[in-house]
Design a protein around this motif. Structure first.
Motif, mmCIF file in Angstrom:
data_model
loop_
_atom_site.group_PDB
_atom_site.id
_atom_site.type_symbol
_atom_site.label_atom_id
_atom_site.label_comp_id
_atom_site.label_asym_id
_atom_site.label_seq_id
_atom_site.Cartn_x
_atom_site.Cartn_y
_atom_site.Cartn_z
ATOM 1 N N ALA A 69 6.379 15.312 2.905
ATOM 2 C CA ALA A 69 5.594 14.078 3.050
ATOM 3 C C ALA A 69 6.035 13.039 2.024
ATOM 4 O O ALA A 69 6.150 11.847 2.327
ATOM 5 N N ARG A 70 6.288 13.516 0.773
ATOM 6 C CA ARG A 70 6.736 12.580 -0.267
ATOM 7 C C ARG A 70 8.066 11.937 0.114
ATOM 8 O O ARG A 70 8.246 10.720 -0.027
ATOM 9 N N ARG A 71 9.001 12.750 0.613
ATOM 10 C CA ARG A 71 10.298 12.187 1.003
ATOM 11 C C ARG A 71 10.154 11.208 2.164
ATOM 12 O O ARG A 71 10.826 10.176 2.214
ATOM 13 N N GLN A 72 9.266 11.580 3.090
ATOM 14 C CA GLN A 72 9.074 10.668 4.235
ATOM 15 C C GLN A 72 8.505 9.334 3.771
ATOM 16 O O GLN A 72 8.937 8.276 4.230
ATOM 17 N N THR A 73 7.519 9.375 2.835
ATOM 18 C CA THR A 73 6.957 8.104 2.351
ATOM 19 C C THR A 73 8.010 7.294 1.610
ATOM 20 O O THR A 73 8.084 6.069 1.764
ATOM 21 N N ASN A 78 7.688 6.169 -8.615
ATOM 22 C CA ASN A 78 8.239 6.312 -7.256
ATOM 23 C C ASN A 78 7.305 7.022 -6.289
ATOM 24 O O ASN A 78 7.255 6.684 -5.110
ATOM 25 N N SER A 79 6.604 8.066 -6.744
ATOM 26 C CA SER A 79 5.703 8.773 -5.831
ATOM 27 C C SER A 79 4.562 9.376 -6.643
ATOM 28 O O SER A 79 4.680 9.594 -7.844
ATOM 29 N N ALA A 80 3.430 9.637 -5.961
ATOM 30 C CA ALA A 80 2.263 10.214 -6.625
ATOM 31 C C ALA A 80 1.310 10.741 -5.564
ATOM 32 O O ALA A 80 1.373 10.364 -4.392
ATOM 33 N N GLU A 81 0.418 11.643 -6.007
ATOM 34 C CA GLU A 81 -0.629 12.176 -5.140
ATOM 35 C C GLU A 81 -1.963 11.784 -5.772
ATOM 36 O O GLU A 81 -2.346 12.322 -6.814
ATOM 37 N N LEU A 82 -2.655 10.826 -5.166
ATOM 38 C CA LEU A 82 -3.881 10.315 -5.768
ATOM 39 C C LEU A 82 -4.749 9.669 -4.694
ATOM 40 O O LEU A 82 -4.331 9.484 -3.549
ATOM 41 N N ASP A 107 -9.582 3.399 -0.641
ATOM 42 C CA ASP A 107 -10.618 3.839 0.293
ATOM 43 C C ASP A 107 -11.145 5.231 -0.050
ATOM 44 O O ASP A 107 -11.939 5.802 0.707
ATOM 45 N N GLY A 108 -10.701 5.820 -1.187
ATOM 46 C CA GLY A 108 -11.191 7.114 -1.637
ATOM 47 C C GLY A 108 -10.478 8.299 -1.024
ATOM 48 O O GLY A 108 -10.762 9.438 -1.390
ATOM 49 N N VAL A 109 -9.528 8.087 -0.096
ATOM 50 C CA VAL A 109 -8.818 9.186 0.559
ATOM 51 C C VAL A 109 -7.615 9.574 -0.303
ATOM 52 O O VAL A 109 -6.841 8.707 -0.734
ATOM 53 N N VAL A 110 -7.456 10.892 -0.554
ATOM 54 C CA VAL A 110 -6.323 11.377 -1.330
ATOM 55 C C VAL A 110 -5.101 11.420 -0.417
ATOM 56 O O VAL A 110 -5.130 12.028 0.662
ATOM 57 N N ARG A 111 -4.043 10.783 -0.869
ATOM 58 C CA ARG A 111 -2.814 10.742 -0.084
ATOM 59 C C ARG A 111 -1.613 11.003 -0.981
ATOM 60 O O ARG A 111 -1.677 10.834 -2.209
ATOM 61 N N VAL A 128 3.602 3.625 0.685
ATOM 62 C CA VAL A 128 3.368 4.322 1.947
ATOM 63 C C VAL A 128 2.646 5.627 1.606
ATOM 64 O O VAL A 128 3.120 6.408 0.766
ATOM 65 N N GLY A 129 1.478 5.867 2.239
ATOM 66 C CA GLY A 129 0.678 7.046 1.923
ATOM 67 C C GLY A 129 0.391 7.910 3.139
ATOM 68 O O GLY A 129 0.024 7.401 4.195
#
Length: 735
Positions: free
Chosen positions: A43-47, A233-237, A241-245, A264-265
């Motif tokens: 998913a990270r690479r796709q974003t 470059n990328s993160a999970e947070l 809107d409060g949604v973790v992406r 892009v999330g």
């Protein structure tokens, strides 16, 4: 199994359970963790890929906008900012190209005088960075990411200065690039449900969000977590809107003051939900396998069970270590162990297929990035140089290397003779560089021009000899593809591709070839336009200079006392101007000023101008008006404004006693100070009705004596050195 098991058998079965259940459970848990990490990484690479593609797409739009603004800058109604006509022209331009939210022209003070979108009130863009940079640098400028004052949309503004004949910036042509275009990138990327794409400026304001059911577009983020993560470059947070992406970030084109990011999330919860379902299913399979193994243990020998389990564990370990080609090598129809082996082998095969698909996808994305880089290199060649040969060589190199073909050439259409002439090529033998022109009716090369579409010949040997292209004989080419080079509805030539083996190009391959052909056609069209513009400019300059020389001869004929004076002093003024350091680029204005130095005498009556005797004081007052008449006559002519210094100021004196304005010292333009010395010297050494010409030595002595009074002392020194140089040259000549 209604009765209890013997102790030894219970111990054996316990060992079997431990051997079977524990490794399988550990394997499934390990695999679950690996799958979660793999899915998150995927998913990270796709974003990141989508974000980078969006940034590259916007960067290409910026390069394209530079071409479009350069073309619009040549349109008369745009350069003249002629109100409604300019507005209609720009409105038609943004209708034809939806990438633009607006096009407009701002005057030197920032006031928008022409706009594709109607202005509800006066708009001034003097505070916008793109406007300030275009005025300051005189070059194409990229501005801020903003909500437009005219469009009300999130935009990136770019600008190109409009120059006057003297090279000064008279206005700024700007384009507002619609950032909503990035929504199309999200749609093409086929992201999972719940995914978002955002554009965030340096202040944390959300300029674009797609989709946006909560209406967050235009809001500024309360916390800086999302903006701070952009540097990594990328993160999970959690987003606004409060949604973790899982987010991927890419910086958009622009300077450090205009930093903006595309984010892009992809939501994390669906990844976890799918993982739980997969884990539950696999655990169910594992339990079934273990129970089957226990039932089979009643009849199977210990060594057969252990052998199968050992193979399963070994294959699982190899698979967990990343060896996707690992297999159990067990028969799939040999009881429960065989079914477990089949499941493990299918799992390994699925992993291998996914890895192969990922490799293909990475190769496809890398190829697209490489193609975008090639298009960018060609665009830069078009922007940075007007040398058509250099640009065409770049195109031939890119086509040959990126499409992996043996040879490429570019033939240009000569309209007068209806022939195609070789312009550039790559991959041919050295003796194939120069070729004869080809008539459109002779050979396959003329078909793309005549038919206005791409021609593919899979086997050149199937063509009759007269139809084969020139290089085929010596080069042994098999496949031929010819693409017409069409710009603004006109065919400019042909881009040809040759290969020594059969080619089976797919749609993407052909689309990229035709895109390269389109860029090549633009380069050729730009070169033709630039050549025509240069020729027109030279012809216009020659016409201007011929007109000025005619004016100077007419003035000399009217004033019989100074006939021939203008042409004599002009060459001497240019020589002295070089000696005092006036730049070469300004000498053309010095020459025109010298030719027109007495143009103001048109306004002097013949009774005064041609009076044989001395003038009265009243007549001198009229005569002293001729520099003012010259200014009033020439200043409305923009082309001649840089040449006004001599006609307006050549009667000013170093000590401030001259006319018409009484300028003193270095207030007098340098060109006028230079001309004054040559003008007086020529007048003194020429015959007049009221006196004979002075000898050269007497005239030179007078010039020296007037240094610091009438003349600039530094200019007098340069004049004396110039006269001395003339004497030395005369002495060096044979008698």
């Amino acid at each position: 199994m209604g009765r209890s098991l013997p102790g030894g058998l219970r111990g054996w079965l316990t060992a079997v359970i431990l051997i079977a259940v524990v490794p399988l459970a550990a394997l499934l848990l390990f695999e679950a963790g690996g799958r979660y990490r793999h899915n998150t990484e995927q998913a990270r690479r796709q974003t990141l890929q989508v974000a980078r593609f969006a940034a590259l797409d916007l960067e290409r739009v910026v390069v394209s906008a530079a071409h479009s603004l350069a073309a619009l800058a040549q349109v008369g109604v745009v350069r003249n900012r002629s109100d409604a006509a300019c507005n209609r022209w720009l409105a038609a331009a943004i209708t034809a190209d939806p990438r633009y939210a607006n096009l407009g022209v701002a005057e030197r003070d920032g006031r928008v005088s022409c706009s594709a979108l109607p202005l509800r009130r006066p708009v001034n863009v003097a505070d916008r960075r793109y406007f300030r940079e275009a005025v300051r640098t005189g070059r194409f400028a990229i501005g801020e990411y903003q909500i437009g004052r005219i469009t009300g949309k999130p935009t990136l503004n770019v600008a190109l200065p409009l120059r006057d004949a003297a090279g000064g910036v008279q206005a700024v042509l700007f384009a507002a690039l619609d950032l909503a275009r990035l929504q199309e990138v999200a749609a093409r990327a086929a992201l999972p449900a719940g995914s978002v794409i955002l554009v965030i400026d340096a202040n944390g304001t959300i300029l674009v969000r797609h989709p946006d059911p909560e209406g967050l577009t235009g809001r500024t983020l309360r916390d800086g977590h999302l903006l701070a993560a952009a540097g990594a470059n990328s993160a999970e947070l959690a987003g606004p809107d409060g949604v973790v992406r899982v987010y991927g970030f890419e910086r958009l084109p622009g300077g450090p003051q205009e930093a903006a990011f595309v984010a892009v999330g992809i939501p994390r919860d669906p990844l976890l939900a799918q993982l739980r379902r997969d884990l539950a299913g696999r655990l169910g399979v594992a339990v079934a396998v273990v129970l089957a193994a226990l039932l089979a243990a009643w009849t199977l020998a210990d060594r057969f069970i252990l052998r199968g389990v050992n193979r399963l564990i070994a294959a699982a370990d190899r698979l967990a270590s990343g060896e996707s080609a690992a297999r159990t090598d067990l028969r799939h129809d040999a009881g429960e162990i065989g079914r477990v082996a089949a499941a493990l082998d299918r799992m390994a095969e699925a992993v291998e297929q996914r890895e192969a698909a990922l490799r293909r996808e990475r190769q496809r994305v890398a190829r697209q990035v490489e193609q975008l880089a090639a298009l960018r290199q060609i665009d830069l060649a078009i922007i940075e140089t007007h040398d058509l040969a250099t640009t065409l060589d770049t195109v031939a190199d890119q086509v040959t290397s990126l499409l992996s073909v043996d040879a490429t050439d570019i033939l240009l259409l000569h309209q007068a003779t209806q022939t195609l002439r070789y312009a550039a090529g790559k991959g041919f033998r050295p003796d194939e560089g120069q070729r004869p022109a080809v008539r459109l009716s002779e050979g396959v090369s003329g078909r793309p021009v005549m038919e206005s579409h791409t021609v593919l010949v899979p086997d050149l040997a199937s063509l009759p000899d007269p139809m084969r292209p020139h290089p085929i004989g010596a080069e042994r080419f098999v496949t031929y593809i010819g693409v017409p080079l069409i710009a603004r509805g006109q065919v400019r030539g042909v881009l040809e591709v040759f290969h020594r083996r059969p080619l089976q190009p797919d749609a993407d391959w052909m689309a990229f070839l035709e895109t390269l052909a389109g860029q090549t056609a633009i380069a050729i069209d730009n070169a033709v336009l630039f050549s025509d513009l240069q020729r027109s400019h030279q012809e216009l300059a020659l016409a201007y200079d011929s007109t000025l020389e005619g004016w100077s001869r007419a003035l000399d004929l009217r004033d019989e006392q100074t006939e021939g004076h203008t042409l004599r002093v002009t060459n001497q003024v240019l020589e002295l101007a070089r000696a005092v350091g006036i730049p070469q680029a300004e000498l053309v204005h010095v020459r025109r000023g010298a030719l027109l130095h007495d143009i103001g005498k048109i306004g002097i009556p013949d009774s005064i101008l041609r009076k044989p005797g001395p003038l009265t004081e009243a007549e001198w007052e009229v005569m002293r008006r001729h520099p003012v008449y010259a200014y009033e006559l020439l200043s409305p002519i923009e082309f001649l404004r840089p040449a006004l210094d001599i006609p307006y100021c050549h009667h000013e004196k170093w000590d401030g006693t001259g006319y018409p304005r009484g300028l003193r010292g270095e207030q007098i333009p340098l060109a006028a100070r230079v001309f004054a010395v040559i003008d007086v010297y020529d007048a003194l050494t020429s015959d007049r009705p009221y006196r004979a010409a002075w000898p050269e030595d007497k005239a030179v002595a007078y010039i020296r004596e007037q240094a610091g009074k009438h003349f600039d002392p530094a200019v007098v020194e340069a004049f004396l050195r110039m006269r001395e140089g003339h004497r030395e040259m005369k002495r060096a000549l044979p008698a």
